[in-house]
Enzyme design. Structure first.
Site, PDB file in Angstrom:
ATOM      1  N   GLY A   1      39.929 -93.907  57.022  1.00  0.00           N
ATOM      2  CA  GLY A   1      38.742 -93.751  57.834  1.00  0.00           C
ATOM      3  C   GLY A   1      37.527 -94.373  57.180  1.00  0.00           C
ATOM      4  N   CYS A   2      36.355 -93.998  57.671  1.00  0.00           N
ATOM      5  CA  CYS A   2      35.128 -94.670  57.269  1.00  0.00           C
ATOM      6  C   CYS A   2      34.668 -94.290  55.859  1.00  0.00           C
ATOM      7  CB  CYS A   2      34.043 -94.399  58.300  1.00  0.00           C
ATOM      8  SG  CYS A   2      33.915 -92.659  58.794  1.00  0.00           S
ATOM      9  N   TYR A   3      34.460 -92.994  55.604  1.00  0.00           N
ATOM     10  CA  TYR A   3      34.042 -92.577  54.269  1.00  0.00           C
ATOM     11  C   TYR A   3      35.095 -92.948  53.232  1.00  0.00           C
ATOM     12  CZ  TYR A   3      30.551 -89.526  56.546  1.00  0.00           C
ATOM     13  OH  TYR A   3      29.510 -89.023  57.291  1.00  0.00           O
TER      14      TYR A   3
ATOM     15  N   THR B   1      37.007 -95.361  53.120  1.00  0.00           N
ATOM     16  CA  THR B   1      36.981 -96.783  52.801  1.00  0.00           C
ATOM     17  C   THR B   1      35.748 -97.115  51.968  1.00  0.00           C
ATOM     18  OG1 THR B   1      38.212 -97.441  54.780  1.00  0.00           O
ATOM     19  CG2 THR B   1      36.790 -99.102  53.800  1.00  0.00           C
ATOM     20  N   ALA B   2      34.594 -96.642  52.406  1.00  0.00           N
ATOM     21  CA  ALA B   2      33.338 -97.006  51.761  1.00  0.00           C
ATOM     22  C   ALA B   2      33.228 -96.495  50.327  1.00  0.00           C
ATOM     23  CB  ALA B   2      32.167 -96.484  52.597  1.00  0.00           C
TER      24      ALA B   2
END
Length: 348
Positions: free
Chosen positions: A151-153, A155-156
């Site tokens: 997901g987003c977090y 990955t970042a």
């Protein structure tokens, strides 16, 4: 077969991540969006749900079974807990399956049970799953047919911290990930805190030190650094549609310098098309990655406290969801990894 396009299907096509998948796949040179499904909008055109797609993607939402039957690769953009049975159907049918949900991301069933209150329905199937963060696990992803898309977090934060930990330049204790997300990360269904009057003119933390993405980030960073990583994760909800800004803090090892850090990050991400290490003095900004699959990174050192401040910016709907899923499809099917994903962000 050499020039035949991959037939791609999206289950959950009317959610934000599913709709973004459709947008990207419609412009993919090696894949054809063949079938889509939606429980809420079955029988309706995607362009009726999203008028921006009129005459660009007028596919009608069908059943999940129709998507599996007609496609080579199935993307599942579903809430957690709904992908395991669908993945099993795809495996039986010999179809590739890329899950944008959380069902296959965690390796330890006890951890999954603790954070998601679920079970591994087929432990053998979970053992076949690979974690789809290409910049770290590219070789494991190639040719695979069951991919857990981060997901987003999740990955970042690893993209921001991993090189410093791998190079032994940062302490593994006391890491803090202070993150901000656009509201699309909460999904299309409105809740009280994502209702416009509640969200607008506001900015707040949520699920402080209790967010389900925490063990996934720890799993990735532990795997890459070879040591047990625990971090404090605090997400915030921004009153914007898109974007993840991850500001990550880690205490530097004695003698570690910004020059050494920049060299470690340059070396780690050398040749990575989608990771842009910004020049010294610039700061990553979600504005500069919108609608793209890029991750912008900026590195900073607080000399007074000996602290690394690593900032990453991604579009949560692209690199944090649909774009990364297409990147994984490209790897799984032996295509150019950047196929269909080379558009760069708008300037304003």
């Amino acid at each position: 077969m050499e020039n035949k396009k991959i037939k791609a299907g999206v289950v959950g096509a009317t959610g934000y991540a599913g709709a973004e998948l459709c947008r990207i796949l419609c412009g993919h040179p090696g894949a054809e969006l063949t079938a889509i499904s939606s429980v809420s909008f079955e029988g309706q055109k995607l362009s009726d749900v999203y008028p921006a797609y009129f005459k660009m993607c007028d596919l009608v939402c069908e059943t999940q079974e129709a998507v599996v039957e007609r496609c080579d690769v199935i993307f599942a953009a579903l809430p957690h807990g709904l992908s395991q049975e669908l993945a099993a159907q795809c495996q039986t049918a010999g179809k590739a399956f890329i899950d944008l949900g959380a069902d296959f991301r965690l390796e330890d069933e006890d951890v999954y049970r603790e954070w998601y209150a679920g079970e591994f329905l087929d432990k053998g199937l979970h053992q076949k799953a690979v974690y789809g963060l290409p910049e770290f696990f590219r070789e494991q992803i190639r040719g695979k047919r069951l991919i857990a898309n981060p997901g987003c977090y999740t990955t970042a934060v690893p993209l921001a911290l991993a090189p410093a930990l791998e190079a032994g330049l940062a302490d593994t204790q006391g890491i803090v990930a202070d993150c901000k997300s656009g509201v699309t990360g909460a999904g299309r269904k409105t809740t009280q805190n994502t209702h416009y009057p509640e969200l607008n003119e506001g900015f707040t933390a949520y699920k402080v030190a209790a967010h389900r993405h925490t063990p996934e980030m720890e799993q990735t960073l532990s795997r890459l650094s070879g040591t047990d990583i625990r971090l404090t994760f605090v997400p915030h909800l921004l009153p914007v549609n898109r974007g993840i800004l991850a500001t990550c803090y880690a205490r530097l090892k004695p003698g570690a310098t910004l020059a050494q850090l920049r060299e470690a990050y340059r070396s780690r991400y050398d040749g990575e098309f989608f990771v842009r290490l910004l020049p010294e003095g610039r700061v990553a900004d979600i504005r500069n990655v919108r609608y793209s699959n890029f991750c912008d990174l900026s590195l900073h050192v607080d000399e007074r406290t000996g602290t690394l401040v690593a900032v990453s910016a991604i579009d949560n709907m692209v690199k944090g969801a649909a774009g990364q899923a297409v990147q994984n499809m490209n790897l799984a099917f032996g295509l150019d990894e950047a196929a269909g994903l080379k558009l760069f962000p708008p300037a304003f």
